[in-house]
Scaffold this motif. Structure first.
Motif, PDB file in Angstrom:
ATOM      1  N   THR A  28       0.836  -1.304   0.143  1.00 39.54           N
ATOM      2  CA  THR A  28      -0.075  -0.086  -0.009  1.00 39.54           C
ATOM      3  C   THR A  28       0.753   1.344   0.069  1.00 39.54           C
ATOM      4  O   THR A  28       0.776   1.967  -0.811  1.00 39.54           O
ATOM      5  N   GLU A 251      -3.844   0.687  -7.928  1.00 42.51           N
ATOM      6  CA  GLU A 251      -4.946   0.755  -6.940  1.00 42.51           C
ATOM      7  C   GLU A 251      -5.321   2.147  -6.383  1.00 42.51           C
ATOM      8  O   GLU A 251      -4.459   2.846  -6.358  1.00 42.51           O
TER       9      GLU A 251
ATOM     10  N   VAL B 154      -7.186  -2.685  -2.223  1.00 40.69           N
ATOM     11  CA  VAL B 154      -6.203  -3.458  -2.684  1.00 40.69           C
ATOM     12  C   VAL B 154      -6.878  -4.490  -3.950  1.00 40.69           C
ATOM     13  O   VAL B 154      -7.748  -4.776  -4.053  1.00 40.69           O
TER      14      VAL B 154
END
Lengths: 260, 354
Positions: A28, A251, B154
């Motif tokens: 992330t 993402e 995600v």
């Protein structure tokens, strides 16, 4: 011996949990680092929860779903519009093998180019404008015809909705080579490259592939905008705009919100 | 002293059965033990049962056996209910927290649940509370990864299945929890099948479109206990075989009725016929191996799927062309024939034993 074995297993599970969480959070951080791959400013037309029939009282989180469509051959909006052979080959799909029997094929992962308020949307509006003018001309020739009157109202409604209500986000291209797609669509504020899934069916002994969904298809709303947006998502008269950023791993996340 | 809990329980059951039969023999005057013999025997059995209870927590009579079964059911229901409660609890409150707090809560719950498993395991002699805590820890970990994926948007991936599988297997072996073993093996089956699918260019979630993806690992699971001993873990070998057999038979059953889902480049009719034949042969082989090795889970699973294959075939042949009463009459007569054949085998086995 049993207690020792159990402790080792539990320690192993703890180490595994630590590693997996580190990998997810690390990915992330990587996704959100460096320059964004693209950044789109989407309105309630492209990013909404409006079409959710299940208003879950027991879920305090809020996610917004990407609303997209495709341009059909006759310039109408149709999300199941199949892709061309050239596009499918770029997505790694063999289009030369003839369909000898109705074999079901698994879905395929691909990259998708989303275009915001670009040529595809303009083509749709122009086509709808033409249809409206055509319907108006026919009614002018026969003013008392109720069917023609109804047809004009429908044409005006479609034009109005496409101009003001429906999503301006169109899936215009697919492929596996991200760099090649970005070269073809360099404007990072109008074109986003995302992951998608292709499904196939057989029509007239020909196999067609269409885009069944974007993944992830929903974007979680961060805490600081949750209250403000949750009040607006179900309200047609409360517009909003949200800046969606797509990172290194393609993402998305909501990086800003504009609430007039 | 027995090596495993299964062996200890078997010994305890044998002692109870022996005592019941001895009672009957004495009543029927077929056998009379002298007082000192009976006392010596009772003292020996008492000491042995105490030792078995102390080391393995076995059920020493029918009453405790019934209570144990009730405890197992309660443990399972409790684990499922607590896991569901955890999931809905998080959904109810996660929107009120910022991302940092959400991540902290999710990760914290996972590690706290593992600590609880460790603490409970140290005090829990029966193992039921440990298994319940372990199930909850698995639910926490699955929730941990799933919710992180939702929070940070995600890209969904089959890669999450592998750590879930490993986590479940670690807890299964650490706490001797068969249900967690099943959960771990199912995650592993899904992961391997999805990976095989992606190697063929498919999307991982389309794993069900190609049932053959499940077959390789299914075969491995069936034979694995022969190469890696599970003797120290009660019921694990049978669980491997059972999960493997179901993962084998279900895809074969699906392809026996749905040839378009096969990788094979043949006509759908040929594919379906081939898988139907394979299903019958495999089921018969499984029954034979299970009865030779005295593995009841193999015999029962093989028999169940043999009957399913048979009845689906009969349905294909006769449902449309035969009156319904006649169709069900024939099904019933086939079931009676099975009973006669199995009864004959049973009598023959009993004769061989004598």
């Amino acid at each position: 011996m049993k207690a020792l074995s159990s402790s080792r297993c539990l320690a192993g599970a703890a180490v595994l949990a630590l590693l997996v969480n580190a990998v997810v959070l690390g990915n992330t951080l990587y996704n959100r680092s460096g320059d964004a791959d693209s950044q789109l400013r989407l309105s309630q037309r492209e990013l909404s929860n409006r079409w959710s029939y299940f208003d879950n009282q027991e879920n305090s989180g809020l996610s917004l779903k990407l609303q997209w469509t495709r341009l059909n051959e006759d310039a109408t909006r149709y999300s199941d519009t199949p892709f061309s052979a050239e596009q499918l080959r770029a997505a790694g799909i063999d289009t030369d093998t003839p369909v000898t029997q109705p074999k079901r094929l698994p879905e395929r992962d691909t990259l998708v180019v989303l275009e915001l308020d670009g040529p595809a949307h303009q083509a749709t509006l122009q086509d709808l404008q033409r249809r409206r003018e055509k319907a108006a001309a026919k009614l002018a020739a026969t003013p008392d015809d109720a069917r023609l009157k109804s047809a004009l109202e429908e044409a005006e409604r479609m034009l109005r909705n496409s101009r003001d209500l429906y999503s301006r986000l169109y899936a215009v291209d697919i492929g596996l080579d991200r760099d090649a797609l970005r070269q073809r669509y360099p404007d990072r504020r109008q074109y986003a490259i995302v992951h998608g899934v292709l499904s196939s069916w057989i029509t007239n002994e020909k196999r067609e592939w269409h885009l069944s969904r974007i993944t992830p298809g929903e974007v979680s709303v961060p805490y600081q905008w949750r209250d403000a947006l949750s009040g607006r998502v179900k309200n047609d008269d409360a517009p909003y705009e949200v800046e969606i950023t797509f990172g290194q791993r393609l993402e998305p996340w909501i990086s800003d919100a504009f609430l007039p | 002293m027995p090596l495993t809990r299964d062996q200890a329980q078997q010994r305890a059951d044998d002692i109870q059965a022996f005592n019941r039969e001895l009672q009957r023999l004495q009543t029927e005057r077929a056998l009379q033990l002298a007082d000192d013999q009976r006392q010596h025997l009772e003292a020996h059995h008492r000491a042995l049962l105490d030792e078995l209870r102390g080391s393995f927590d076995v059920d020493h009579n029918r009453q405790t056996k019934r209570l144990s079964l009730s405890m197992r059911i309660s443990s399972l229901l409790g684990a499922l209910a607590l896991a569901a409660s955890l999931l809905f609890f998080f959904y109810q409150f996660w929107g009120l927290l910022g991302e940092t707090a959400q991540v902290s809560v999710l990760v914290g719950f996972t590690f706290a649940s593992l600590l609880i498993v460790h603490l409970v395991n140290r005090r829990d002699q029966s193992g039921y509370f440990t298994k319940l805590a372990a199930m909850l820890a698995f639910a926490c970990f699955v929730l941990n990864i799933t919710m992180l994926g939702q929070i940070f948007n995600v890209q969904p991936s089959d890669k999450a299945l592998l750590p879930w599988a490993i986590f479940a297997l670690l807890l299964a072996y650490g706490c001797e929890a068969r249900l967690l073993l099943v959960a771990g093996l199912l995650c592993l089956l899904a992961y391997v099948a999805a990976r095989i699918g992606t190697w063929g260019g498919g999307y991982w979630l389309s794993v069900g479109e190609r049932p053959e993806n499940f077959l390789p690992l299914a075969l491995v699971l069936i034979v694995l206990p022969q190469f890696i001993s599970q003797a120290r873990f009660s019921g694990f070998a049978a669980t491997y075989r059972l999960v493997g057999l179901i993962a084998l038979f279900l895809p074969v059953l699906a392809l026996a009725n749905w040839g378009t889902g096969s990788y094979l480049p043949w006509d759908n009719g040929i594919i379906e016929g081939s898988y139907q034949l394979l299903g019958f042969i495999t089921a018969a082989l499984v029954i034979w191996i299970g009865s030779r090795r005295e593995w009841p889970e193999m015999v029962n699973t093989g028999l169940t799927f043999f009957i399913i294959f048979l009845f689906t075939k009969l349905f294909d042949w006769w449902w449309e062309i035969m009156p319904k009463y006649l169709f069900f009459l024939i099904i019933g007569l086939i079931a009676v024939l099975f009973l006669l054949v199995l009864g004959r085998l049973r009598r023959r086995d009993g004769g061989l034993a004598r």
